[in-house]
Design a protein around this motif. Structure first.
Motif, PDB file in Angstrom:
ATOM      1  N   VAL A   1     -92.347 -19.573  36.325  1.00 60.25           N
ATOM      2  CA  VAL A   1     -92.256 -18.186  35.703  1.00 60.25           C
ATOM      3  C   VAL A   1     -92.418 -17.143  36.987  1.00 60.25           C
TER       4      VAL A   1
ATOM      5  N   ILE B   1     -88.842 -15.875  33.810  1.00 64.10           N
ATOM      6  CA  ILE B   1     -88.615 -15.576  32.054  1.00 64.10           C
ATOM      7  C   ILE B   1     -87.063 -15.213  32.216  1.00 64.10           C
TER       8      ILE B   1
ATOM      9  N   PHE C   1     -90.697 -24.611  31.357  1.00 66.97           N
ATOM     10  CA  PHE C   1     -91.521 -23.781  32.576  1.00 66.97           C
ATOM     11  C   PHE C   1     -92.401 -24.578  33.227  1.00 66.97           C
TER      12      PHE C   1
ATOM     13  N   THR D   1     -95.720 -23.550  35.328  1.00 66.07           N
ATOM     14  CA  THR D   1     -96.303 -22.361  35.680  1.00 66.07           C
ATOM     15  C   THR D   1     -98.001 -22.797  35.807  1.00 66.07           C
TER      16      THR D   1
ATOM     17  N   ILE E   1     -95.949 -16.888  29.603  1.00 63.62           N
ATOM     18  CA  ILE E   1     -94.728 -17.205  28.761  1.00 63.62           C
ATOM     19  C   ILE E   1     -94.803 -16.489  27.435  1.00 63.62           C
TER      20      ILE E   1
END
Length: 133
Positions: free
Chosen positions: A53, A62, A77, A79, A85
């Motif tokens: 991210v 994003i 993702f 992260t 998110i």
């Protein structure tokens, strides 16, 4: 499967690349920024992507996720902060939280490979947080 890695921490990107290749997949590109990721999406035609991210140019993962979703490329993702998110996961299958273990990553990759191939009876591994959509 042709896999794209979006990660700005070089060591993590290298570890992920090695795991992806050890699992028999091809890495079509590694990107540390939004522009580099968009270039790979447009030129490398990945079948799947791991997307961090927060990258070297900010929280642009994003935007990358949205581009992947627009092109119908499945992704997750990866992260350190799941709260970054959006609730709709912008089309991601789910997320893997950092720090992850190599075993957890391998299990997630096996699940994702099967799911992308159309398998519907696969149980997601504990380290993969699935989106609700």
């Amino acid at each position: 499967m042709k896999i794209m890695i979006v990660e700005d921490e070089a060591l993590l990107a290298l570890e992920l690349e090695l795991e992806v290749e050890a699992a028999g997949h091809e890495v079509v590109g590694i990107a540390a920024s939004r522009k580099a990721a968009f270039d790979i999406i447009d030129e490398g035609e990945p079948d799947f992507a791991f997307v961090d991210v927060h990258l070297s140019d900010g929280p642009t993962g994003i935007d990358i996720g949205r581009r992947l979703a627009d092109k119908d490329v499945p992704f997750v993702f990866v992260t350190g902060n799941i709260k970054r998110i959006p609730e709709d996961f912008v089309g991601a299958i789910g997320a893997i939280e950092k720090p992850y273990t190599m075993n957890g990553l391998q299990n997630a990759l096996s699940y994702i490979s099967e799911a992308v191939a159309g398998g519907d009876s696969v149980t997601p591994p504990p380290g993969l947080i699935l989106s609700s959509s």
